[in-house]
Design an enzyme around this catalytic site. Sequence first.
Site, PDB file in Angstrom:
ATOM      1  N   TYR A   1      26.516   7.262 -28.667  1.00  0.00           N
ATOM      2  CA  TYR A   1      25.176   6.933 -29.187  1.00  0.00           C
ATOM      3  C   TYR A   1      25.234   5.681 -30.062  1.00  0.00           C
ATOM      4  O   TYR A   1      24.464   4.738 -29.874  1.00  0.00           O
ATOM      5  CB  TYR A   1      24.630   8.129 -29.975  1.00  0.00           C
ATOM      6  CG  TYR A   1      23.292   7.868 -30.627  1.00  0.00           C
ATOM      7  CD1 TYR A   1      22.130   7.757 -29.867  1.00  0.00           C
ATOM      8  CD2 TYR A   1      23.190   7.719 -32.008  1.00  0.00           C
ATOM      9  CE1 TYR A   1      20.902   7.499 -30.466  1.00  0.00           C
ATOM     10  CE2 TYR A   1      21.968   7.463 -32.621  1.00  0.00           C
ATOM     11  CZ  TYR A   1      20.830   7.352 -31.848  1.00  0.00           C
ATOM     12  OH  TYR A   1      19.611   7.098 -32.443  1.00  0.00           O
TER      13      TYR A   1
ATOM     14  N   LYS B   1      23.593   1.888 -29.319  1.00  0.00           N
ATOM     15  CA  LYS B   1      22.698   1.252 -30.292  1.00  0.00           C
ATOM     16  C   LYS B   1      23.273  -0.108 -30.712  1.00  0.00           C
ATOM     17  O   LYS B   1      22.545  -1.094 -30.826  1.00  0.00           O
ATOM     18  CB  LYS B   1      22.527   2.148 -31.529  1.00  0.00           C
ATOM     19  CG  LYS B   1      21.735   3.419 -31.273  1.00  0.00           C
ATOM     20  CD  LYS B   1      20.326   3.081 -30.888  1.00  0.00           C
ATOM     21  CE  LYS B   1      19.399   4.271 -30.883  1.00  0.00           C
ATOM     22  NZ  LYS B   1      18.091   3.943 -30.300  1.00  0.00           N
TER      23      LYS B   1
HETATM   24  N1  LIG Z   1      15.221  10.641 -34.615  1.00  0.00           N
HETATM   25  C1  LIG Z   1      16.027  10.179 -35.561  1.00  0.00           C
HETATM   26  O1  LIG Z   1      16.343  10.864 -36.559  1.00  0.00           O
HETATM   27  C2  LIG Z   1      16.545   8.765 -35.467  1.00  0.00           C
HETATM   28  C3  LIG Z   1      17.481   8.312 -36.400  1.00  0.00           C
HETATM   29  C4  LIG Z   1      17.902   6.989 -36.331  1.00  0.00           C
HETATM   30  C5  LIG Z   1      17.414   6.136 -35.362  1.00  0.00           C
HETATM   31  N2  LIG Z   1      16.543   6.625 -34.424  1.00  0.00           N
HETATM   32  C6  LIG Z   1      16.033   5.696 -33.416  1.00  0.00           C
HETATM   33  O2  LIG Z   1      14.764   5.226 -33.846  1.00  0.00           O
HETATM   34  C7  LIG Z   1      13.933   4.948 -32.700  1.00  0.00           C
HETATM   35  C8  LIG Z   1      12.599   5.673 -32.874  1.00  0.00           C
HETATM   36  O3  LIG Z   1      12.884   7.058 -33.021  1.00  0.00           O
HETATM   37  P1  LIG Z   1      11.730   8.163 -32.960  1.00  0.00           P
HETATM   38  O4  LIG Z   1      12.292   9.394 -33.554  1.00  0.00           O
HETATM   39  O5  LIG Z   1      10.444   7.587 -33.462  1.00  0.00           O
HETATM   40  O6  LIG Z   1      11.624   8.360 -31.391  1.00  0.00           O
HETATM   41  P2  LIG Z   1      10.830   9.532 -30.624  1.00  0.00           P
HETATM   42  O7  LIG Z   1       9.866  10.193 -31.518  1.00  0.00           O
HETATM   43  O8  LIG Z   1      11.845  10.363 -29.920  1.00  0.00           O
HETATM   44  O9  LIG Z   1       9.990   8.673 -29.551  1.00  0.00           O
HETATM   45  C9  LIG Z   1      10.656   8.022 -28.546  1.00  0.00           C
HETATM   46  C10 LIG Z   1       9.695   7.274 -27.657  1.00  0.00           C
HETATM   47  O10 LIG Z   1      10.433   6.872 -26.484  1.00  0.00           O
HETATM   48  C11 LIG Z   1       9.723   7.343 -25.332  1.00  0.00           C
HETATM   49  N3  LIG Z   1      10.587   7.713 -24.237  1.00  0.00           N
HETATM   50  C12 LIG Z   1      11.606   8.604 -24.233  1.00  0.00           C
HETATM   51  N4  LIG Z   1      12.126   8.714 -22.994  1.00  0.00           N
HETATM   52  C13 LIG Z   1      11.419   7.883 -22.200  1.00  0.00           C
HETATM   53  C14 LIG Z   1      11.475   7.539 -20.830  1.00  0.00           C
HETATM   54  N5  LIG Z   1      12.363   8.090 -19.996  1.00  0.00           N
HETATM   55  N6  LIG Z   1      10.605   6.636 -20.338  1.00  0.00           N
HETATM   56  C15 LIG Z   1       9.697   6.055 -21.170  1.00  0.00           C
HETATM   57  N7  LIG Z   1       9.590   6.342 -22.488  1.00  0.00           N
HETATM   58  C16 LIG Z   1      10.439   7.240 -22.992  1.00  0.00           C
HETATM   59  C17 LIG Z   1       8.966   8.565 -25.822  1.00  0.00           C
HETATM   60  O11 LIG Z   1       7.959   8.861 -24.893  1.00  0.00           O
HETATM   61  P3  LIG Z   1       7.511  10.411 -24.641  1.00  0.00           P
HETATM   62  O12 LIG Z   1       6.700  10.762 -25.872  1.00  0.00           O
HETATM   63  O13 LIG Z   1       6.730  10.342 -23.398  1.00  0.00           O
HETATM   64  O14 LIG Z   1       8.758  11.222 -24.548  1.00  0.00           O
HETATM   65  C18 LIG Z   1       8.501   8.100 -27.182  1.00  0.00           C
HETATM   66  O15 LIG Z   1       7.386   7.252 -27.061  1.00  0.00           O
HETATM   67  C19 LIG Z   1      14.725   5.395 -31.485  1.00  0.00           C
HETATM   68  O16 LIG Z   1      15.378   4.284 -30.918  1.00  0.00           O
HETATM   69  C20 LIG Z   1      15.761   6.338 -32.059  1.00  0.00           C
HETATM   70  O17 LIG Z   1      16.941   6.371 -31.285  1.00  0.00           O
HETATM   71  C21 LIG Z   1      16.088   7.913 -34.469  1.00  0.00           C
END
Ligand SMILES: NC(=O)c1ccc[n+]([C@@H]2O[C@H](COP(=O)([O-])OP(=O)(O)OC[C@H]3O[C@@H](n4cnc5c(N)ncnc54)[C@H](OP(=O)(O)O)[C@@H]3O)[C@@H](O)[C@H]2O)c1
Length: 220
Positions: free
Chosen positions: A128, A132
């Site tokens: 992961y 990134k």
């Molecule tokens: N979650 C954490 O704690 C965390 C920590 C550090 C960094 N991050 C990073 O920060 C960023 C934002 O995180 P977040 O938690 O806001 O993300 P999230 O809530 O999981 O949302 C992810 C987005 O990506 C879309 N997506 C996922 N799979 C897809 C696919 N196959 N085709 C098209 N769209 C797709 C989702 O669409 P759907 O709604 O249709 O699924 C959603 O719009 C990400 O890059 C994540 O890796 C996250």
Amino acid sequence: MMPDKLKSALVIGATGLVGRALLMKIAKAPGYGRIVALSRRPIEDCPGNVDNIVLDFDHLADHAAVFNVDCFFSCLGTTRKQAGSIEAQRVVDYDYQRHAAELARAAGVKHLLLVSSSGADAKSASAYMKMKGELELAVHALNFDKLSILQPSLLVGKREHHRLGESLGESALNWLNALGILKRYRPIAGSQVADALLYLVENQTGASEVYRLDEIFTLT
Ligand SMILES: NC(=O)c1ccc[n+]([C@@H]2O[C@H](COP(=O)([O-])OP(=O)(O)OC[C@H]3O[C@@H](n4cnc5c(N)ncnc54)[C@H](OP(=O)(O)O)[C@@H]3O)[C@@H](O)[C@H]2O)c1
């Protein structure tokens, strides 16, 4: 007072925690004109001034013309569990976002803002963190006039689907933070990351900047 020129913006990931918060804020912000959100399913309660294009991200290039905006916000991502495998996660977290950044560069986008992750490192043993870190390097190599890379840790806020692992992580981090341990990994609200993204559009002076968690907390 209205700004001289309204900005245009494109958001991917706008059904997610950070992306949705961001889209709602941009839709209300006075400085934006054309706002486009690309998603694989319709955005619930999408603001009237947002053009929501529903598409298959395997065919992003069919929509190359909509990448012609001032600012491109890349907030896409998934989890290994949701995607089904680490390879499938990489398609979303790396391939789609890299391809979108390439289309944005080709269309003349001046400012790319990417939500990455704390610990991102192309040399990491963690698949992961490696994906990134590789994405950060890939977007950096595209030489946008401005590049903002944000590295939050655990993101918290109301999600459509409960994520047990993240809830447990949040509880553990809050507990450790209260003891003064692991403060540099403390959780941050998705809406605060969205605020930071909007702040950077107006206030980033350097061409290419990486913002670690502590810095993101100050970007308002
Ligand atoms: N979650 C954490 O704690 C965390 C920590 C550090 C960094 N991050 C990073 O920060 C960023 C934002 O995180 P977040 O938690 O806001 O993300 P999230 O809530 O999981 O949302 C992810 C987005 O990506 C879309 N997506 C996922 N799979 C897809 C696919 N196959 N085709 C098209 N769209 C797709 C989702 O669409 P759907 O709604 O249709 O699924 C959603 O719009 C990400 O890059 C994540 O890796 C996250």
